[in-house]
Design a protein around this motif. Structure first.
Motif, mmCIF file in Angstrom:
data_model
loop_
_atom_site.group_PDB
_atom_site.id
_atom_site.type_symbol
_atom_site.label_atom_id
_atom_site.label_comp_id
_atom_site.label_asym_id
_atom_site.label_seq_id
_atom_site.Cartn_x
_atom_site.Cartn_y
_atom_site.Cartn_z
ATOM 1 N N LYS A 1 7.488 -7.221 -10.106
ATOM 2 C CA LYS A 1 6.118 -7.666 -9.845
ATOM 3 C C LYS A 1 6.095 -8.949 -9.015
ATOM 4 N N GLN A 2 7.119 -9.781 -9.202
ATOM 5 C CA GLN A 2 7.104 -11.083 -8.531
ATOM 6 C C GLN A 2 7.771 -11.061 -7.162
ATOM 7 N N LEU A 3 8.514 -9.977 -6.873
ATOM 8 C CA LEU A 3 9.286 -9.952 -5.644
ATOM 9 C C LEU A 3 8.419 -10.161 -4.415
ATOM 10 N N VAL A 4 8.872 -11.069 -3.562
ATOM 11 C CA VAL A 4 8.226 -11.205 -2.254
ATOM 12 C C VAL A 4 9.234 -10.738 -1.223
ATOM 13 N N GLY A 5 8.755 -10.337 -0.071
ATOM 14 C CA GLY A 5 9.655 -9.861 0.977
ATOM 15 C C GLY A 5 10.652 -10.948 1.355
ATOM 16 N N ASP A 6 11.774 -10.536 1.955
ATOM 17 C CA ASP A 6 12.775 -11.545 2.308
ATOM 18 C C ASP A 6 12.274 -12.380 3.489
ATOM 19 N N PRO A 7 12.818 -13.595 3.679
ATOM 20 C CA PRO A 7 12.284 -14.522 4.674
ATOM 21 C C PRO A 7 12.356 -14.025 6.124
ATOM 22 N N VAL A 8 13.335 -13.198 6.460
ATOM 23 C CA VAL A 8 13.480 -12.784 7.853
ATOM 24 C C VAL A 8 12.676 -11.537 8.189
ATOM 25 N N GLY B 1 10.700 -9.724 5.813
ATOM 26 C CA GLY B 1 9.542 -9.497 4.953
ATOM 27 C C GLY B 1 9.669 -8.199 4.164
ATOM 28 N N SER B 2 10.918 -7.747 3.952
ATOM 29 C CA SER B 2 11.135 -6.474 3.268
ATOM 30 C C SER B 2 11.418 -6.707 1.785
ATOM 31 N N ILE B 3 10.649 -6.006 0.943
ATOM 32 C CA ILE B 3 10.843 -6.120 -0.508
ATOM 33 C C ILE B 3 12.226 -5.583 -0.893
ATOM 34 N N LEU B 4 12.625 -4.473 -0.259
ATOM 35 C CA LEU B 4 13.916 -3.859 -0.557
ATOM 36 C C LEU B 4 15.057 -4.827 -0.258
ATOM 37 N N ALA B 5 14.976 -5.486 0.894
ATOM 38 C CA ALA B 5 16.009 -6.448 1.287
ATOM 39 C C ALA B 5 16.075 -7.582 0.260
ATOM 40 N N SER B 6 14.903 -8.017 -0.164
ATOM 41 C CA SER B 6 14.784 -9.087 -1.142
ATOM 42 C C SER B 6 15.481 -8.704 -2.451
ATOM 43 N N LYS B 7 15.200 -7.489 -2.909
ATOM 44 C CA LYS B 7 15.796 -6.975 -4.141
ATOM 45 C C LYS B 7 17.314 -6.889 -3.973
ATOM 46 N N PHE B 8 17.735 -6.408 -2.803
ATOM 47 C CA PHE B 8 19.159 -6.243 -2.525
ATOM 48 C C PHE B 8 19.875 -7.591 -2.562
ATOM 49 N N ILE B 9 19.249 -8.591 -1.932
ATOM 50 C CA ILE B 9 19.831 -9.941 -1.920
ATOM 51 C C ILE B 9 19.965 -10.466 -3.352
ATOM 52 N N ASN B 10 18.925 -10.220 -4.155
ATOM 53 C CA ASN B 10 18.988 -10.672 -5.551
ATOM 54 C C ASN B 10 20.129 -10.016 -6.306
ATOM 55 N N CYS B 11 20.393 -8.738 -6.005
ATOM 56 C CA CYS B 11 21.469 -8.035 -6.702
ATOM 57 C C CYS B 11 22.838 -8.468 -6.188
#
Length: 156
Positions: A9-16, A18-28
């Motif tokens: 719910k809190q995920l925001v897109g990654d800084p470059v 703006g992709s939620i998936l990329a953001s999730k991937f980076i977190n993992c």
């Protein structure tokens, strides 16, 4: 009770991108809360992909690769009258994504002798071309489900 975080719910897109998936991937990908390191590795991998696949943006290649890895069906253990059966079941969207990410990272971490960014780039390109360790993993999961189709009526 395990700790449950509402990270989705809190995920925001990654800084470059703006992709939620990329953001999730980076977190993992991140170890020890070192997000900047994880981001650096991820973006280096995407830069590497840009070099090798020139006709498409790297983020699209990445997204497609994850799509290719997502399993549609998996087996789950179910106890029926003292025997455990491997019952094939549909995988929901959220789990599909987390399995795909987990398999990619597992494949990357198992390889030795290259910088993580390079290994990640190679694995993503392989997955984009429907090959590589993570895709093999998916094939195996699907094969297991296919083999145990006889127990599908135990699905709950």
């Amino acid at each position: 009770m395990g700790r449950i975080t509402a990270s989705r719910k809190q995920l925001v897109g990654d800084p470059v991108y703006g992709s939620i998936l990329a953001s999730k991937f980076i977190n993992c990908l991140m170890y020890d809360g070192k997000k900047s390191v994880a981001q650096q590795v991820f973006y280096d991998a995407l830069a590497e992909i840009e070099k090798k696949i020139t006709d498409k943006p790297a983020i699209e290649v990445f997204t497609q690769a994850i799509e290719n890895i997502k399993p549609n069906i998996e087996v789950r253990s179910k106890r029926v009258g003292g025997a455990s059966y491997q019952v094939p079941m549909q995988v929901n969207r959220v789990r599909q994504q987390s399995l795909a990410i987990r398999w990619v990272l597992g494949a990357v971490r198992d390889k030795k002798g290259l910088p993580t960014a390079k290994k990640l780039a190679n694995e993503i390109i392989a997955a984009y071309n429907k090959e590589g360790v993570a895709i093999t993993k998916r094939e195996n999961v699907h094969r297991m489900a296919e083999a145990n189709k006889a127990f599908a009526h135990f699905a709950w």
